[in-house]
Design an enzyme around this catalytic site. Structure first.
Site, mmCIF file in Angstrom:
data_model
loop_
_atom_site.group_PDB
_atom_site.id
_atom_site.type_symbol
_atom_site.label_atom_id
_atom_site.label_comp_id
_atom_site.label_asym_id
_atom_site.label_seq_id
_atom_site.Cartn_x
_atom_site.Cartn_y
_atom_site.Cartn_z
ATOM 1 N N GLU A 112 2.825 9.994 -4.376
ATOM 2 C CA GLU A 112 2.452 10.360 -3.012
ATOM 3 C C GLU A 112 3.510 11.271 -2.433
ATOM 4 O OE1 GLU A 112 2.142 6.811 -0.583
ATOM 5 O OE2 GLU A 112 0.079 6.504 -1.198
ATOM 6 N N LYS A 113 3.114 12.081 -1.511
ATOM 7 C CA LYS A 113 4.076 12.831 -0.720
ATOM 8 C C LYS A 113 4.935 11.800 0.000
ATOM 9 C CE LYS A 113 5.679 16.475 1.380
ATOM 10 N NZ LYS A 113 6.560 17.313 0.547
ATOM 11 N N TYR A 114 6.257 11.968 -0.031
ATOM 12 C CA TYR A 114 7.128 11.038 0.679
ATOM 13 C C TYR A 114 7.311 11.530 2.103
ATOM 14 C CZ TYR A 114 11.085 8.045 1.777
ATOM 15 O OH TYR A 114 11.915 7.118 2.359
ATOM 16 N N HIS A 127 5.445 2.683 10.412
ATOM 17 C CA HIS A 127 4.438 1.885 9.718
ATOM 18 C C HIS A 127 3.580 1.230 10.797
ATOM 19 C CE1 HIS A 127 3.223 -1.327 6.610
ATOM 20 N NE2 HIS A 127 2.711 -1.726 7.757
ATOM 21 N N GLY A 140 6.900 -4.247 -1.523
ATOM 22 C CA GLY A 140 7.915 -3.186 -1.445
ATOM 23 C C GLY A 140 8.675 -2.965 -2.743
ATOM 24 N N ARG A 179 -6.168 -10.095 3.116
ATOM 25 C CA ARG A 179 -5.790 -11.487 3.414
ATOM 26 C C ARG A 179 -5.238 -11.526 4.831
ATOM 27 N NH1 ARG A 179 -0.441 -10.244 3.559
ATOM 28 N NH2 ARG A 179 0.260 -8.796 1.958
ATOM 29 N N HIS A 211 11.980 -1.532 2.428
ATOM 30 C CA HIS A 211 10.523 -1.519 2.506
ATOM 31 C C HIS A 211 9.928 -2.881 2.821
ATOM 32 C CE1 HIS A 211 10.825 2.532 1.209
ATOM 33 N NE2 HIS A 211 11.281 2.224 0.019
ATOM 34 N N GLU A 248 -2.365 1.381 2.221
ATOM 35 C CA GLU A 248 -3.030 0.345 1.440
ATOM 36 C C GLU A 248 -3.756 -0.603 2.381
ATOM 37 O OE1 GLU A 248 -0.777 -2.620 -0.546
ATOM 38 O OE2 GLU A 248 0.761 -2.730 0.990
ATOM 39 N N LYS A 276 4.758 5.200 -6.974
ATOM 40 C CA LYS A 276 4.422 3.813 -6.629
ATOM 41 C C LYS A 276 3.568 3.172 -7.714
ATOM 42 C CE LYS A 276 3.321 3.396 -2.092
ATOM 43 N NZ LYS A 276 2.701 3.790 -0.787
HETATM 44 P P1 ADP Z 1 3.940 -2.726 -0.746
HETATM 45 O O1 ADP Z 1 2.540 -3.118 -1.039
HETATM 46 O O2 ADP Z 1 4.860 -2.905 -1.900
HETATM 47 O O3 ADP Z 1 4.463 -3.318 0.532
HETATM 48 P P2 ADP Z 1 3.339 -0.180 0.574
HETATM 49 O O4 ADP Z 1 2.505 0.857 -0.067
HETATM 50 O O5 ADP Z 1 2.730 -0.999 1.658
HETATM 51 O O6 ADP Z 1 3.922 -1.130 -0.572
HETATM 52 O O7 ADP Z 1 4.654 0.477 1.128
HETATM 53 C C1 ADP Z 1 5.676 -0.320 1.688
HETATM 54 C C2 ADP Z 1 6.658 0.530 2.483
HETATM 55 O O8 ADP Z 1 7.176 1.599 1.671
HETATM 56 C C3 ADP Z 1 6.052 1.229 3.677
HETATM 57 O O9 ADP Z 1 5.990 0.408 4.837
HETATM 58 C C4 ADP Z 1 7.014 2.391 3.844
HETATM 59 O O10 ADP Z 1 8.215 1.934 4.438
HETATM 60 C C5 ADP Z 1 7.358 2.781 2.422
HETATM 61 N N1 ADP Z 1 6.454 3.849 1.901
HETATM 62 C C6 ADP Z 1 5.368 3.682 1.112
HETATM 63 N N2 ADP Z 1 4.763 4.859 0.837
HETATM 64 C C7 ADP Z 1 5.478 5.813 1.456
HETATM 65 C C8 ADP Z 1 5.361 7.253 1.578
HETATM 66 N N3 ADP Z 1 4.376 7.938 0.988
HETATM 67 N N4 ADP Z 1 6.288 7.906 2.323
HETATM 68 C C9 ADP Z 1 7.291 7.218 2.933
HETATM 69 N N5 ADP Z 1 7.461 5.885 2.862
HETATM 70 C C10 ADP Z 1 6.573 5.173 2.142
#
Ligand code: ADP
Length: 454
Positions: free
Chosen positions: A200-202, A208, A165, A291, A235, A287, A158
């Site tokens: 990150e670990k997926y 969510h 997303g 806002r 996402h 995260e 990421k």
């Molecule tokens: P953004 O700020 O781009 O929205 P996020 O970190 O909030 O990014 O992640 C957005 C989406 O991506 C999450 O709601 C989830 O669906 C997916 N995601 C993010 N990190 C992971 C993870 N470690 N494992 C599985 N899915 C993830």
């Protein structure tokens, strides 16, 4: 209290902020691009100032033009809405330096949470559970590969400055890592101007779940429950609901308390959202958004609290009213995002809305800036409105949503309303047993069925 607030945004959120200002007897000024000259926000605000041509970088992201408009109209404060400059620490800092109040947290907190690597380190130290991953940014493909092997695949790469997303790479096997790592860095640089990435670990099948938090300058920090945003495509959130159909009261209270304690220790001011993945009964911080969120009405419907009004009060130095008056969670709420897009291909569909009719009735709220004859400009996000429904329980809420969708008429452009009508009829949605992967899998099945028929 402020006498006049400038709204540095457009569309439904600009209107939403104007509404809060009016109820608080605060004057409103909206800035707009030439493409939005006939927008509902321009019509309804007390004053409006054109700040530039259609392209966002020349208008809604044009800091000198916005500050000039603020000075010319003599406002006290600036509300950034969501998107655009809402999480831009430099903007927040400049707003304050020019003698206006930024309706949001301090520039330092925006900066701290905007860098997702720093954010994870911060909240980890303050006691929130985080997704296991690299210890900070990953400088080289070799380091990243080693971290991933130690952690075990699948992993996700990421962008530290990421959002919306975008630019995430899921890697399931070691041999694909190096290429994905380089792609992620190039995309991060192109999209966010910063090629720092982290690993990150997926989590393969999480939900969510996010917690709405609020802090004021009197030492109060509270949480207002959760929103479940697991209905996603690429996402990105399409539908949000609260309370989450799968949390127990105990889990809710525990994560809510941890979140509120975290922002209290941080000395955080205003509205914030702490986003978690939830899998096998455990929360993992992803995260924090510093806002107001698109989906804030879900929380408003189940708490009865006007979150925008609270943001304004807290920014003006007043204590949170909810802290004094207390509140109680009531019933269930669901929000759907209505995008001007083809509901099958998701291709944007800007143009003129030839006919429009808003849904109504008990428990139905339609937050949108569209009207019959309105022309949706092609320059911005395709979300044209949100339909939010409240019911005494989830079952009533789903039935009410179904009838409200069928009442809604938007002609002339394509919208995602038919997609939502279909989603809420699916057994997995009705039972509440869906995860962030569910919608995409279901859509692929739907597409395959369609091809088989042809
Ligand atoms: P953004 O700020 O781009 O929205 P996020 O970190 O909030 O990014 O992640 C957005 C989406 O991506 C999450 O709601 C989830 O669906 C997916 N995601 C993010 N990190 C992971 C993870 N470690 N494992 C599985 N899915 C993830």
């Amino acid at each position: 209290m402020f006498k006049k607030v400038l709204i540095a945004n457009r569309g439904e959120i600009a209107l939403r902020i104007i509404r809060a200002c009016r109820e608080m007897e605060i004057g409103s000024v909206v800035v707009h691009s030439t493409a939005d000259a006939s927008s509902m926000a321009v019509r309804l605000a007390d004053e409006s100032v054109c700040i530039g041509p259609p392209a966002s970088k020349d208008s809604y992201l044009n800091i000198p033009a916005i500050l000039t408009a603020a000075a010319l109209t003599g406002v006290d404060a600036i509300h950034p809405g969501y998107g655009f400059l809402s999480e831009n620490a430099q903007f927040a800092r400049m707003v304050e330096e020019h003698g206006f109040t930024f309706i949001g947290p301090s520039a330092d907190h925006i900066e701290q949470m905007g860098d997702k690597v720093r954010a994870k380190q911060t909240v980890d130290a303050l006691g929130l559970p985080v997704v296991p991953g690299s210890d900070g940014g990953v400088e080289s493909a070799e380091d990243g590969l080693q971290t991933s092997i130690d952690m075990g695949f699948p992993i996700i790469i990421k962008a530290a400055s990421g959002g919306g997303g975008k630019g995430m790479q899921v890697v399931t096997a070691a041999e694909d890592f190096v290429e994905a790592y380089h792609t992620a860095r190039i995309e991060a640089k192109a999209n966010f101007g910063d090629d720092t990435v982290y690993i990150e670990k997926y989590l393969t099948n999480p939900r969510h779940i996010e917690i709405q938090v609020f802090g004021d300058s009197h030492g109060n920090a509270i949480h207002l429950g959760e929103r479940d945003c697991s209905i996603q495509r690429r996402h990105q959130k399409l539908l949000e609901e609260g309370p989450s159909p799968i949390l127990t009261q105990e889990q809710r209270e525990e994560i809510g308390k941890l979140s509120a304690d975290m922002i209290r220790n941080l000395g955080y001011l205003g509205a914030g959202t702490i986003e978690f993945l939830f899998e096998n009964g455990k929360f993992y911080f992803m995260e924090m958004n510093t806002r107001i969120q698109v989906e804030h009405p879900v929380t408003e419907m189940i708490t009865g609290i006007d979150l925008i009004a609270e943001q304004i009060r807290v920014a003006a130095g007043e204590p949170l009213t909810v802290n004094k008056n207390g509140f109680r969670f009531r019933g269930h709420a669901i929000e759907i995002r209505i995008n001007a897009e083809d509901p099958d291909t998701f291709v944007p569909s800007p143009g003129i809305i030839t006919r429009f009719h808003a849904p109504g009735g008990l428990g139905v709220r339609f937050d949108s800036a569209i009207y019959g004859g309105y022309s949706i400009p092609p320059y911005y996000d395709s979300m044209i409105g949100k339909l939010i429904v409240h019911g005494r329980n989830r079952e009533e809420c789903i039935r009410r949503l179904s009838r409200a969708i069928r009442e809604t008429v938007v002609e002339g452009v394509k919208t995602t309303l038919p997609l939502h009508e279909w989603i809420i009829e699916q057994p997995e949605f009705i039972s509440g047993e869906y995860t962030i992967q569910w919608l995409e899998n279901k859509l692929s099945e739907k597409l395959a069925d369609k091809h088989a028929e042809e």
